[in-house]
Design an enzyme around this catalytic site. Structure first.
Site, PDB file in Angstrom:
ATOM      1  CD  GLU A   1      -2.460   6.758   2.290  1.00  0.00           C
ATOM      2  OE1 GLU A   1      -2.430   6.841   1.026  1.00  0.00           O
ATOM      3  OE2 GLU A   1      -3.533   6.737   2.855  1.00  0.00           O
TER       4      GLU A   1
ATOM      5  CG  ASP B   1      -7.955   4.600  -0.952  1.00  0.00           C
ATOM      6  OD1 ASP B   1      -7.347   3.524  -1.617  1.00  0.00           O
ATOM      7  OD2 ASP B   1      -8.437   4.411   0.303  1.00  0.00           O
TER       8      ASP B   1
END
Lengths: 357, 357
Positions: free
Chosen positions: B62, B233
């Site tokens: 990410e 998450d």
């Protein structure tokens, strides 16, 4: 391969400059072009998205991620047209290559110099299918940081022998001319973009202003001309008059990004464009007639930095360049992150690669 | 300030560990919490977006950018639950702080260790407004890399004196217990998540599996409990049963991101959530009664890394830590990028900060 405890190789600006010097600029550009071609032909293998831009009145900061499912890369790049006044480059960049299997960053490299190299290599890759094969004269409008790279790539890899140069700042043109002095290129210094475009087979625009600046007007077009538009690369920053795009066949890197950032941002959303990879793969025609006007509306796409990073990584391993950068923790027990707090720091934080190979 | 020719400071893992040791862990966590609080209160000043994730079956990579118009930051972070088998951390991270005015990268820092610190500081920041003020017992489910940081932050900054520990791997719990031995915390080793939750005022979940793992069931809830859900998450990775969310008031960092990544991904799109900054700013209530069940559905947001990076940058300047990293070219004439190719490389590619200050 680096030691598994320090898996990240760092290539500084000097490392990349050394890499280019050792291989030679032409060989480097050829190698980059081969990587670019190979990756454009694997277009479908990539997880692609338009770059993520953070705009202010002064400039833009962008992140450009891409992955082929085995390797992930991203580039950080800014564009600040007024940085020159502060003695800073307009464009600064760096990037990372990571292993998708584990997420480990394998390479952190400067990409300011590399972006100029890969942009020039991409321009030639496109021109080889979009410009007339007998192209010999190129106008180069905008003689800034990218201009030597465009000039030399088109000379050595595309057969351009005459450059017609123009910049709003004559000292920029003078610097370019002096750098090209021994390179076997004929340089014609012009006093306007119009004059530079006269008799040009290819017109390369590489200007930096963050505004809609019409560098190329319809009246400058000639049958068979190829326009390599490098400078328009964010919303509100264009180089070509809408009439130029209307009169031409327009080719882009990645349509979703170019619709927002490229010169075609001035056109309706259904204005026809062709992605370059389709031409390279033989799925769409490039230039079809000698009279056709073609435009490569180039904004720079993450795939090109992916190609450049993997090229650098291979070359740096071969030439043993770079240093091991302690960017991620080396742990005996990877769950024991807390233990990192209490251990004695290593003496040499950054080690020569050969010491940890 | 570093020399303008090498403007990027590099903080290695050892540098950040040294920074924490010199200041003390508690002082560091307090400092981080103060930065986090200050930045959450400036919520409207930030240009925010959900992080950009590249998923594969094995994990995720990410990029998390954010800007307040003066300073830009981004974090690179992976999540690979099976990395432990290869001797690598599950989560590895690094980040950059840049000057929005020029795009210059000012700080490149390790963020693996720092992410654990900022996550723990964020957890306490939320618990201070969401948990009962008299909370004394915390269940800590998932005793991996983050667990010591959560334990010590809640002990020193929230007054927790008893921990009830559980992990599917007993050796992880044993490591945690040994690290907490002299810290004045009572540790109770439990044999299930259910047992750990018994009598807990706060339940912290920090597990790593990339799947919908129901760590906390409705039956484990007690009136007044606060759930600090740190591990869920990304899409398909959750820790709380839907019934837990139904029974609780749910607080999130940044709604657009948490809807996709957090435990609330299991709920309908109109399921009510409150952003933490609103509670901190007094614009929305946090805990209103002693019996209320509260959930902090924490996924980690770019603002927290922005806060951590500016905290590190300030502390590193004060303590004179780090090295000057030649990531961007230093040029006498910034338009003369080509000139970089022909200059003699500097001897020490990476210099101690003091030599270039």
């Amino acid at each position: 391969m680096l030691h598994h405890r320090v898996p990240t190789r760092f290539l500084s600006v000097d490392d990349v400059a050394t890499l280019v010097r050792r291989q030679g600029l032409v060989t480097t550009l050829q190698g980059l072009m081969a990587c670019l071609q190979a990756d454009f032909l694997r277009w479908g293998a990539f997880d692609k998205c338009p770059r993520l831009a953070s705009h202010t009145a002064e400039g833009v900061i962008e992140l450009m991620p891409i992955s082929d499912g085995r390797t992930y890369s991203f580039k950080y790049v800014n564009g600040h047209p007024h940085n020159g006044r502060l003695g800073l480059p307009t464009v600064m960049a760096f990037g990372v290559l990571a292993d998708v299997h584990t997420g480990t960053p394998q390479l952190l490299s400067e990409l300011t110099l590399t972006t100029a190299l890969r942009t020039a290599a991409t321009s030639v890759l496109a021109a080889r299918v979009l410009a007339r094969p007998d192209s010999a004269v190129m106008a180069l409008i905008g003689n800034g940081a990218q201009s030597e790279f465009q000039a030399l790539a088109f000379h050595h890899l595309m057969g351009i022998h005459t450059l017609r140069l123009f910049d709003v700042d004559p000292s920029a043109t003078a610097r370019l001319v002096s750098h090209l002095a021994d390179r076997g290129l004929r340089c014609v210094v012009c006093h306007s973009a119009e004059e530079a475009a006269q008799g040009a087979d290819i017109v390369t625009t590489a200007t930096a202003d963050k505004r809609n600046a019409t560098i190329v007007h319809d009246t400058m077009l000639r049958p068979g001309m190829h326009l390599n538009a490098v400078g328009g690369d964010c919303p509100g920053k264009t180089e070509l008059a809408p009439g130029v795009l209307q009169a031409a066949s327009v080719f882009v890197e990645y349509e979703p990004q170019t619709r927002v950032e490229g010169d075609v941002q001035q056109m309706p959303p259904d204005f026809p464009v062709t992605e370059l990879w389709q031409v390279l793969a033989g799925l769409a025609p490039g230039r079809t007639t000698a009279d056709q006007v073609t435009v490569f509306d180039s904004v720079g796409f993450a795939l090109e930095d992916f190609s450049a990073l993997r090229y650098l990584h291979d070359a740096a391993q071969r030439l043993d360049l770079g240093q091991a950068l302690p960017l991620i923790p080396a742990m005996v027990d990877p769950r024991n992150l807390y233990g990192v707090l209490s251990r004695t720091p290593s003496r040499a934080a950054i080690s020569p690669v050969e010491h940890v190979s």
